[in-house]
Design a protein around this motif. Structure first.
Motif, mmCIF file in Angstrom:
data_model
loop_
_atom_site.group_PDB
_atom_site.id
_atom_site.type_symbol
_atom_site.label_atom_id
_atom_site.label_comp_id
_atom_site.label_asym_id
_atom_site.label_seq_id
_atom_site.Cartn_x
_atom_site.Cartn_y
_atom_site.Cartn_z
ATOM 1 N N ASP A 168 -10.906 -16.310 -14.612
ATOM 2 C CA ASP A 168 -10.191 -17.232 -14.606
ATOM 3 C C ASP A 168 -10.977 -18.558 -13.980
ATOM 4 O O ASP A 168 -10.848 -18.961 -12.797
ATOM 5 C CB ASP A 168 -8.930 -16.880 -13.343
ATOM 6 N N SER A 180 -3.192 -14.061 -16.494
ATOM 7 C CA SER A 180 -2.328 -13.307 -17.043
ATOM 8 C C SER A 180 -2.400 -13.058 -18.664
ATOM 9 O O SER A 180 -2.291 -11.816 -19.051
ATOM 10 C CB SER A 180 -0.914 -14.043 -16.826
ATOM 11 N N HIS A 213 -10.078 -21.407 -13.802
ATOM 12 C CA HIS A 213 -9.106 -22.262 -12.920
ATOM 13 C C HIS A 213 -9.123 -21.645 -11.573
ATOM 14 O O HIS A 213 -8.372 -22.293 -10.843
ATOM 15 C CB HIS A 213 -7.920 -22.662 -13.722
ATOM 16 N N ASP A 217 -9.965 -6.581 -14.117
ATOM 17 C CA ASP A 217 -9.522 -7.809 -13.857
ATOM 18 C C ASP A 217 -10.298 -8.596 -12.736
ATOM 19 O O ASP A 217 -10.086 -8.312 -11.617
ATOM 20 C CB ASP A 217 -7.966 -7.697 -13.265
HETATM 21 C C1 LIG Z 1 -6.483 -10.631 -9.388
HETATM 22 C C2 LIG Z 1 -5.502 -11.618 -10.444
HETATM 23 N N1 LIG Z 1 -5.381 -11.267 -11.599
HETATM 24 C C3 LIG Z 1 -4.682 -12.142 -12.488
HETATM 25 C C4 LIG Z 1 -4.117 -13.175 -12.008
HETATM 26 C C5 LIG Z 1 -3.192 -14.047 -12.867
HETATM 27 O O1 LIG Z 1 -3.891 -15.054 -13.303
HETATM 28 P P1 LIG Z 1 -2.995 -16.349 -13.757
HETATM 29 O O2 LIG Z 1 -2.228 -16.949 -12.742
HETATM 30 O O3 LIG Z 1 -4.328 -17.335 -14.174
HETATM 31 O O4 LIG Z 1 -2.214 -16.151 -14.886
HETATM 32 C C6 LIG Z 1 -4.224 -13.675 -10.730
HETATM 33 C C7 LIG Z 1 -3.416 -14.851 -10.134
HETATM 34 O O5 LIG Z 1 -3.583 -15.014 -8.993
HETATM 35 C C8 LIG Z 1 -5.293 -12.786 -9.894
HETATM 36 O O6 LIG Z 1 -5.220 -13.264 -8.581
#
Ligand SMILES: Cc1ncc(COP(=O)(O)O)c(C=O)c1O
Length: 474
Positions: free
Chosen positions: A296, A154, A298, A267
């Motif tokens: 990400d 995010s 994590h 993304d």
């Molecule tokens: C495609 C996508 N973008 C952004 C996010 C947001 O990531 P975070 O939960 O690490 O803030 C997610 C979370 O599941 C996601 O699947």
């Protein structure tokens, strides 16, 4: 009274033996939990009130011994939850949380190195920089690329939108328009809102049958906005989407962005690390030309929660969007070629995130991660084939990565009500934990396979739970 004699102020500074004891007791809790994790229920949020009562007990003046507090953490905190570290967790987007990363995090936190600016801990900054360099090379970004480790996807999406805005729009940016598919993650809308864009500046582009952005509708929307004297400046593509794992056609988006002088942000928070596999590399062709990418760790690097990443192809633009000088930083070596993360990120003081990514990569090598990721792709294909064999199950989206979207079609009754009840029955088995979503007004169920602890046995358990839910409902 101030004195050099030992007094009650020693409490916050345990001696070596006390540290050993603290660590040993905490390690026992963790090792005991993790070495039995395959036997843990997929979710266990029963008797919630009794757990909350224990947690809410007031913090005392004098404090407690660790042997009193640890059982509280074990029984009332860790075990009262959906088991998001376990292989049974196949909901939302899993990851698991590899132990070596937690060890890296412990070292980073206990030694408390400061990595906001280069000159305070140059080698620690270099650890993080080398992680960023490796991430950049994984997506074939050029030398000029830079990046930051964030708290998650995010925040990475937020910094990406701010960077695109600062690069392409004037100070008054209200004519700027953002384009993304109807399947984009909600964090993109949130990021746009936080970056100051009214919701009327976001165009939601319909997707095709496989839930990928429709490029001709995108082009039409861009053209229409240009004619209205608005400024199309940002396209956000997804590899893959959270709902179904759909992968937008990256190369086409690259071309559209280039022709229209727009920024392309990808993304890749969920799917990005599949780029380490041959199948992912093919699927994401063109990603190296995107202006910025959210990853990400994590999720697809299986790290514990708290590590996201933003990479920007022209690193200078990331810096221009975030750099603000301050007089009290004047003693520091802020030479241009030094990596001062605070110039590239919304944060000044930041945790030493690099170590929790770097340590597992150093220990296990990239090949191990590739192997696990390939396994997840195979498991999703396997799950889809098994689902097809079950009467009453309809596949909504074949896996493009590691999500399978499906729904239950009962002989009678409303689909939405039936699928909600069906999900409850599956979760009640405590053998698996999956989640639902809504697409075009319909409730859809999804199996998301990304936890490093999810192997064939855990996916088989999900299939078995689905079969048993059908039997109960029949
Ligand atoms: C495609 C996508 N973008 C952004 C996010 C947001 O990531 P975070 O939960 O690490 O803030 C997610 C979370 O599941 C996601 O699947």
């Amino acid at each position: 009274m101030l004195t050099n004699e030992p007094n009650s102020l020693h409490k916050l500074e345990p001696c070596a033996e006390e540290m050993q004891l603290l660590i040993q007791q905490a390690a026992n809790l963790v090792i005991n939990y993790l070495s039995n994790i395959t036997n843990e229920p997929a979710s266990n949020i029963s008797n919630l009130d009794s757990h909350l009562t224990e947690i809410r007990k007031p913090i005392s003046e004098q404090g407690l011994n660790l042997d009193k507090v640890l059982p509280l953490i074990d029984k009332h905190v860790i075990r009262c939850a959906v088991n998001t570290a376990g292989g049974t967790y196949q909901a939302y987007i899993p990851g698991g949380g590899i132990f070596a990363s937690a060890v890296g995090e412990f070292i980073a936190a206990a030694t408390n190195r400061y990595v906001g600016v280069w000159s305070i801990a140059p080698a620690a900054v270099e650890v993080e920089t080398s992680v960023i360099r490796w991430l950049c090379s994984s997506v074939d970004y050029p030398e000029s690329a830079r990046g930051i480790l964030t708290s998650g996807g995010s925040l990475a999406n937020f910094s990406a939108i701010v960077t695109a805005r600062r690069a392409l729009l004037p100070e008054n940016f209200f004519s700027g328009i953002i384009y993304a598919s109807d399947q984009v993650h909600a964090s993109v809308q949130k990021a746009a809102m936080l970056a100051g864009f009214p919701s009327a500046n976001i165009r939601v582009i319909e997707t095709d049958k496989q839930f990928r952005i429709n490029p001709s509708l995108l082009l039409t929307a861009i053209e229409k906005d240009k004619q209205a004297n608005l400024t199309p400046f940002l396209i956000v593509g997804s590899v893959g989407t959270t709902n179904t794992g759909a992968v937008d056609p990256v190369s086409t988006l690259v071309d559209i962005a280039k022709e229209n002088n727009m920024w392309l942000h990808i993304d890749a928070a969920y799917g990005g690390f599949f780029v380490l596999t041959e199948r992912g590399r093919k699927l994401f062709k063109g990603i190296d030309k995107a202006d910025s990418i959210t990853l990400d760790p994590h999720k697809g690097l299986f790290l514990p929660y708290g590590t996201g990443c933003l990479l920007v192809r022209n690193g200078e633009l990331l810096k221009q969007a975030h750099q603000v000088g301050a007089s009290y930083l004047q003693d520091l070596d802020l030479t241009e070629d030094r990596m001062n993360f605070n110039d590239y990120s919304p944060e000044l003081t930041r945790s030493f995130r690099g170590l929790r990514v770097w340590l597992p990569l150093k220990l296990y090598g990239v090949a191990s991660f590739r192997q696990y990721l390939d396994e997840k792709l195979d498991l999703a294909l396997w799950a889809c084939e098994e689902l097809k064999k079950i009467p009453g199950i309809e596949i909504i989206a074949e896996p493009q990565l590691s999500v399978v979207a499906f729904r239950y079609k009962p002989k009678t009754g409303k689909l939405t009500t039936a699928n909600k009840k069906f999900l409850e029955l599956i979760i009640a088995t405590q053998k698996t934990f999956i989640s639902s979503t809504t697409i075009n007004g319909e409730v859809i169920l999804r199996i998301a396979i990304l936890c490093f602890r999810t192997h064939l046995a855990e996916v088989q358990a999900t299939i078995d739970a689905i079969k048993s839910a059908i039997e109960i409902d029949a």
